[in-house]
Design a protein around this motif. Structure first.
Motif: not given
Length: 179
Positions: A61-62, A79-80, A89-92, A104-105
């Motif tokens: 989450f950012g 915080v999305l 679909c992983a965050v790159s 960042l969480l």
């Protein structure tokens, strides 16, 4: 919302979901401005992550200083959910290199949390990274939290001057920030 005993406006945090999956948190009043306040936000986020099925996998989450469509009065940002840590679909890596979020969480659902105590089956956990700018003397700050479904905090650690590679969660979050 409201104020605390010292007359300071409180940080409001409201989780929201879509299709039964946690999508983020609306922040109102004001943003957290200390490591302690960010750690308190993390505690609430991890408590939400204990709810069965709401967080299917470990998710990043950012914090974003943008408002949702048709915001309630006092809304200051979001915080999305940015995406899962693993999978198609992983965050790159480097995702936040151009526009670094203030926080960042990473939230781990109970199915992906190894509880710190054997009697805490069903606990969720999370990590918060507040990126610094070390070459300007601003240190990285971080917090780690574990809570049970009843809200009990079973572990909470916060640190200033964190070397992100010293812990797996902060290392992943730092990798997402690196260009």
């Amino acid at each position: 919302m409201g104020t605390n005993d010292f007359g300071h406006e409180l940080v409001g945090i409201s989780p929201f979901h879509a299709d039964g999956t946690l999508r983020g948190f609306v922040i109102s009043g004001r943003w957290p401005n200390t490591t302690k306040e960010w750690a308190q936000l993390l505690v609430l986020a991890v408590r939400v992550a204990t709810m069965p099925g709401l967080l299917p996998t470990t998710t990043v989450f950012g914090a974003r200083e943008e408002l949702p469509d048709d915001p309630e009065p006092g809304t200051v940002g979001l915080v999305l959910a940015e995406g899962p840590v693993l999978g198609e679909c992983a965050v790159s890596p480097g995702r936040f290199a151009v526009h670094q979020p203030p926080a960042l969480l990473m939230l781990h659902p109970p199915s992906e949390t190894r509880p710190s105590l054997p009697e805490c089956v069903g606990a969720a956990s999370g990590c918060l990274l507040l990126p610094g700018i070390p070459h300007l003397g601003l240190e990285h700050r971080a917090a780690w939290v574990e809570t049970e479904a009843d809200g009990t905090v079973t572990s909470m650690i916060s640190r200033v001057g964190v070397d992100p590679i010293s812990h797996p969660d902060t290392a992943v979050l730092a990798m997402l920030l690196a260009a």
